[in-house]
Write an enzyme that holds these catalytic residues in place. Structure first.
Site, PDB file in Angstrom:
ATOM      1  N   GLU A 128       9.456   2.241 -49.385  1.00 19.69           N
ATOM      2  CA  GLU A 128       8.970   3.014 -48.236  1.00 19.69           C
ATOM      3  C   GLU A 128       9.388   2.318 -46.941  1.00 19.69           C
ATOM      4  O   GLU A 128       8.592   2.060 -46.043  1.00 19.69           O
ATOM      5  CB  GLU A 128       7.448   3.175 -48.274  1.00 19.69           C
ATOM      6  CG  GLU A 128       6.900   3.766 -49.559  1.00 19.69           C
ATOM      7  CD  GLU A 128       7.248   5.252 -49.740  1.00 19.69           C
ATOM      8  OE1 GLU A 128       7.889   5.827 -48.840  1.00 19.69           O
ATOM      9  OE2 GLU A 128       6.894   5.818 -50.794  1.00 19.69           O
TER      10      GLU A 128
ATOM     11  N   HIS B  82      23.353   9.677 -21.196  1.00 20.83           N
ATOM     12  CA  HIS B  82      24.576   9.393 -20.431  1.00 20.83           C
ATOM     13  C   HIS B  82      25.810  10.032 -21.067  1.00 20.83           C
ATOM     14  O   HIS B  82      26.650  10.602 -20.375  1.00 20.83           O
ATOM     15  CB  HIS B  82      24.744   7.884 -20.292  1.00 20.83           C
ATOM     16  CG  HIS B  82      23.481   7.208 -19.868  1.00 20.83           C
ATOM     17  ND1 HIS B  82      22.965   7.322 -18.602  1.00 20.83           N
ATOM     18  CD2 HIS B  82      22.590   6.440 -20.563  1.00 20.83           C
ATOM     19  CE1 HIS B  82      21.826   6.648 -18.520  1.00 20.83           C
ATOM     20  NE2 HIS B  82      21.577   6.099 -19.701  1.00 20.83           N
TER      21      HIS B  82
ATOM     22  N   ASP C  56      25.630  13.819 -20.560  1.00 21.44           N
ATOM     23  CA  ASP C  56      26.136  14.198 -19.236  1.00 21.44           C
ATOM     24  C   ASP C  56      27.659  14.172 -19.216  1.00 21.44           C
ATOM     25  O   ASP C  56      28.299  15.076 -18.651  1.00 21.44           O
ATOM     26  CB  ASP C  56      25.585  13.245 -18.174  1.00 21.44           C
ATOM     27  CG  ASP C  56      24.110  13.484 -17.883  1.00 21.44           C
ATOM     28  OD1 ASP C  56      23.603  14.564 -18.241  1.00 21.44           O
ATOM     29  OD2 ASP C  56      23.464  12.587 -17.310  1.00 21.44           O
TER      30      ASP C  56
END
Length: 425
Positions: A139, A396, A399
């Site tokens: 897990e 970033h 964009d």
């Protein structure tokens, strides 16, 4: 070995077993849904490997780890105990009820069970004979980060000729979870296996398990896909559900003829991000296969790096907020132009990216683009409801992608406007 492994390990793990036996890899990521038998496989491989190593004179030991110590006895301890009995090797093992350790009697090799809630004790783990070869993180998605596991590995994996580290988990819903991202990273010493209950012998699971799975499939398909098929279904806040993170081959790149170049300038602590892309307009697929990414890069250094990826100096569309920086990049020889932007340009650009059939990102060439696109989610308010706006952080490369594809985004918006006007008239 006194019994056939086919009666213990599910068919989906036969190849995994061969790789472990041949020491083909160091790291084994076994993920999947409920009933996929991944824990049974690992729980068998560890005592089997220790006994096999002893026959070769290799004194290997194992450490089995869960995030919280209290969960050990009822899970991994019982799982390995079951495997030892299935291997008909119980007479060769000391399996006490009083301590979380099993000992292979002929040699003194041990399987130690530890919780990661006490890191100092875990890192100071010592064995009487040999070294620690096997480590199992059960897990592992419960751990805070991969860094924590890396730190443990650095402490445990010492002084031996070969290692075998297992990571088992059911993939969390969110794409942002570190486990889901980690298995996308390709390493030559790593094997990733995904299995589901559909690959397990039905008689091993039992009729009731199958009934419950089918019931869930009918009443809640998305939960079925997550719980039983181990799919990353998302939390509902993921912005880009059309991502495909995979290697983009050199052969593919040679066919790319609609190249796009986008650049987002870095300011202060924000990184500069440049992307090289190909837009398949017919199939509406965007390929991202080159990046420059870094903080505090000088303009000269940034231009030098960009030119390596853009040797023909094709036009780069960049953030238009800083005309002075654009002029400096031009003086350094980069063919660059400011994005037109305009009202709602951020929202329009992101929605255009969302509407593409696929955004294919090469995680080797573009690790930061892969991370940012994959992690980008709409945030939630205090009540747990999704906010309406796109977050303006850790975006970033997103964009840069918007700037590089701006001409297509504007064209698409204009076309949609004409169609809407025609419909309204």
């Amino acid at each position: 070995m006194k019994v056939s492994l086919k009666s213990i390990i599910g068919p989906a793990f036969y190849d995994v077993h061969k790789h472990i036996k041949n020491n083909d890899y160091t790291h084994y990521w076994l993920k999947g849904g409920r009933g996929s038998l991944k824990s049974s496989c690992i729980g068998t491989e560890i005592p089997l490997g220790i006994m096999r190593d002893a026959q070769k004179g290799l004194m290997s030991n194992a450490v089995v780890i869960r995030r919280v110590k209290d969960t050990l006895r009822g899970s991994v301890y019982e799982q390995i105990k079951w495997a030892i009995y299935m291997l008909k090797a119980e007479d060769d093992w000391d399996i006490p009820d009083s301590k979380l350790q099993m000992t292979y009697k002929p040699t003194g090799q041990v399987i130690i069970f530890k919780g990661a809630d006490n890191p100092k004790k875990l890192k100071s783990t010592k064995v009487f004979v040999g070294y620690i070869k096997y480590v199992w993180y059960e897990e592992c998605d419960e751990f805070e980060s991969y860094d924590k596991i890396t730190n443990i590995n650095q402490s445990l994996l010492r002084g031996g000729p070969e290692y075998c580290v297992f990571y088992s988990f059911n993939p969390p819903e969110s794409q942002r979870n570190w486990c889901n991202k980690q298995v996308l990273i390709k390493r030559p010493d790593t094997l990733v296996s995904h299995t589901t209950y559909l690959q397990a012998p039905k008689e091993w699971l039992g009729e009731q398990f199958l009934i419950e799975a089918e019931h869930m499939k009918k009443i809640n398909p998305e939960k079925y896909n997550h719980d039983y098929l181990g799919e990353v279904t998302g939390t509902g806040g993921e912005v880009f559900t059309n991502l495909l993170i995979r290697e983009i081959t050199n052969e593919e790149i040679q066919t790319f003829d609609r190249l796009k170049n986008g650049l987002d300038f870095g300011y202060a602590g924000d990184p500069l991000a440049y992307l090289k892309m190909h837009y398949d307009k017919t199939r509406r697929r965007l390929f991202i296969f080159g990046e420059v990414y870094g903080t505090r890069l000088s303009n000269a250094k940034a231009v030098k790096k960009i030119k390596r990826l853009n040797p023909l100096n094709k036009l780069v569309t960049c953030d238009s907020a800083e005309p002075r920086t654009i002029n400096e990049f031009k003086l350094l020889g980069l063919k660059v132009t400011g994005a037109k932007k305009g009202p709602d340009s951020v929202e329009n650009g992101i929605k255009w990216l969302q509407d593409l059939e696929q955004i294919i990102i090469d995680p080797i060439r573009c690790p930061n683009a892969s991370r940012e696109f994959n992690d980008y989610e709409i945030e939630k308010d205090k009540e747990g409801n999704l906010k309406g706006e796109f977050p303006d952080k850790n975006n970033h490369t997103i964009d840069a992608a918007r700037y590089g594809c701006e001409a297509d985004i504007i064209q698409s918006k204009a076309r949609a406007g004409k169609n809407r006007a025609r419909y309204e008239n």
